[in-house]
Design an enzyme around this catalytic site. Structure first.
Site, PDB file in Angstrom:
ATOM      1  N   SER A  48     -19.172  46.978  -0.146  1.00  0.00           N
ATOM      2  CA  SER A  48     -19.562  46.616  -1.514  1.00  0.00           C
ATOM      3  C   SER A  48     -21.028  46.965  -1.756  1.00  0.00           C
ATOM      4  O   SER A  48     -21.478  47.017  -2.896  1.00  0.00           O
ATOM      5  CB  SER A  48     -19.332  45.118  -1.764  1.00  0.00           C
ATOM      6  OG  SER A  48     -19.918  44.344  -0.724  1.00  0.00           O
ATOM      7  N   ASP A  86     -18.132  46.670   7.985  1.00  0.00           N
ATOM      8  CA  ASP A  86     -16.995  47.163   7.200  1.00  0.00           C
ATOM      9  C   ASP A  86     -16.806  48.659   7.477  1.00  0.00           C
ATOM     10  O   ASP A  86     -17.767  49.437   7.410  1.00  0.00           O
ATOM     11  CB  ASP A  86     -17.345  46.957   5.714  1.00  0.00           C
ATOM     12  CG  ASP A  86     -16.131  46.653   4.865  1.00  0.00           C
ATOM     13  OD1 ASP A  86     -15.015  46.603   5.407  1.00  0.00           O
ATOM     14  OD2 ASP A  86     -16.325  46.452   3.649  1.00  0.00           O
ATOM     15  N   LYS A 116     -14.122  45.410  10.131  1.00  0.00           N
ATOM     16  CA  LYS A 116     -13.071  45.090   9.141  1.00  0.00           C
ATOM     17  C   LYS A 116     -12.563  46.394   8.550  1.00  0.00           C
ATOM     18  O   LYS A 116     -13.351  47.336   8.377  1.00  0.00           O
ATOM     19  CB  LYS A 116     -13.652  44.213   8.020  1.00  0.00           C
ATOM     20  CG  LYS A 116     -12.703  44.021   6.844  1.00  0.00           C
ATOM     21  CD  LYS A 116     -13.215  42.999   5.850  1.00  0.00           C
ATOM     22  CE  LYS A 116     -14.031  43.568   4.722  1.00  0.00           C
ATOM     23  NZ  LYS A 116     -13.332  44.552   3.880  1.00  0.00           N
ATOM     24  N   GLU A 185      -7.581  39.425  -1.035  1.00  0.00           N
ATOM     25  CA  GLU A 185      -8.391  39.565  -2.259  1.00  0.00           C
ATOM     26  C   GLU A 185      -7.521  39.634  -3.516  1.00  0.00           C
ATOM     27  O   GLU A 185      -6.549  40.409  -3.583  1.00  0.00           O
ATOM     28  CB  GLU A 185      -9.268  40.833  -2.142  1.00  0.00           C
ATOM     29  CG  GLU A 185     -10.146  41.057  -3.367  1.00  0.00           C
ATOM     30  CD  GLU A 185     -11.286  42.041  -3.158  1.00  0.00           C
ATOM     31  OE1 GLU A 185     -11.499  42.490  -2.014  1.00  0.00           O
ATOM     32  OE2 GLU A 185     -11.956  42.342  -4.160  1.00  0.00           O
TER      33      GLU A 185
END
Ligand code: KIV
Length: 283
Positions: A48, A86, A116, A185
């Protein structure tokens, strides 16, 4: 700040103990320090960062070098929480070999504890191989931002029964593949509860309701630092952007009006040294 380092075993145990897990994102040293001081369980250096730090429209352009750079900075400040790196888009999608190499790079070069990656059943064999290589993996299902365009945009997932069942199947496949936890999510809250009940590993929700095993939010959303758009599932605990903006404007005014720096921000010189300097300049 935690005295002990959080491990994947602590994360698994939390679900058994019925203790909610607290997870946030961080992308640099100061936020790594603050997340540590706040005592969260898990810090995600999420891709993100493409949106909230790099100003991109999504996460697709984020690459391994970006991730390693930011993970290193977070690791320097964040000692207690489990740190997750990530895996960026296309760092694990082309082959299992590539996925293991890149997961290893995030740990060896970045210094994170675990990785992840996004995806359900289709990525179960990749996850299994990374876990077998000795790298703990957190899964990420429901809305997967890297493939948002294939999902029709940044939309809630699992709306009808068939789609919801697929998400439960994804969660089970991830558990079988060996993830130590998973992110869920943007799904309806009742589905969040069913997913958490369907697996024995912790399900950490972001827009998945309260009946999951923990929560994660993007820190820049939660503190109102990034407010280009605020997803429905974000609670803003503060709105820091206007505070920073007014400080920058006050500084600008002070500089332009020569009220900064004041005497308290300036270094002194003795009259004697100043007099000598004046003579030297003239000579
Ligand atoms: O990249 C990220 O910050 C994430 C969170 C939204 C879980 O994947």
């Amino acid at each position: 700040m935690s005295d002990d380092k959080v491990t994947v075993l602590d994360i698994r145990q939390a679900k058994k103990d019925g203790r909610k897990l607290v997870m946030v994102t961080a992308y640099d040293y100061p936020f790594g320090l603050m997340a540590d001081e706040a005592g969260v369980d898990i810090v995600l250096v999420g891709d993100s960062l493409g949106m909230v730090v790099m100003g991109l429209d999504g996460t697709v352009e984020v690459n391994m070098e970006h991730m390693i750079h930011h993970i290193k900075a977070v690791v320097r400040g964040c000692k207690g929480p489990l740190i997750i790196g990530d895996m960026p888009f296309m760092s694990y999608n082309t082959s299992i070999r590539e996925a293991i190499i890149n997961a290893g790079r995030l740990m060896k070069e970045g210094g994170c504890d675990v990785v992840k990656l996004e995806g359900g059943i289709d990525f179960a064999s990749t996850i299994e191989a990374i876990v077998k290589a000795g790298i703990p993996v957190q899964g990420h299902i429901g809305l997967t931002p890297q493939t948002a365009s294939a999902l029709g945009g940044f939309k809630m997932q699992g709306k009808d029964a068939k789609a919801a069942k697929r998400i439960i199947d994804d969660a089970k496949a991830l558990e079988d593949a060996g993830v130590f936890s998973m992110i869920l999510e943007a799904v309806p809250a009742p589905l969040g509860k069913l997913v958490a009940e369907a697996v024995s590993v912790p399900v950490i929700g972001i827009g998945a309701g309260v009946d999951v095993d923990g929560q994660v939010l993007v820190t820049h959303d939660m503190i109102g630092l990034f407010d280009k758009f605020v997803p429905k599932f974000v609670k803003q605990y503060t709105k820091i952007r206007p505070t920073i903006l007014s400080a920058l404007k006050a500084y600008k005014n002070d500089v332009m009006s020569a009220t900064f720096p004041g005497p308290e921000h300036s270094f002194k010189m003795s009259n004697e040294a100043l007099e000598q300097l004046r003579k030297l300049i003239k000579s």
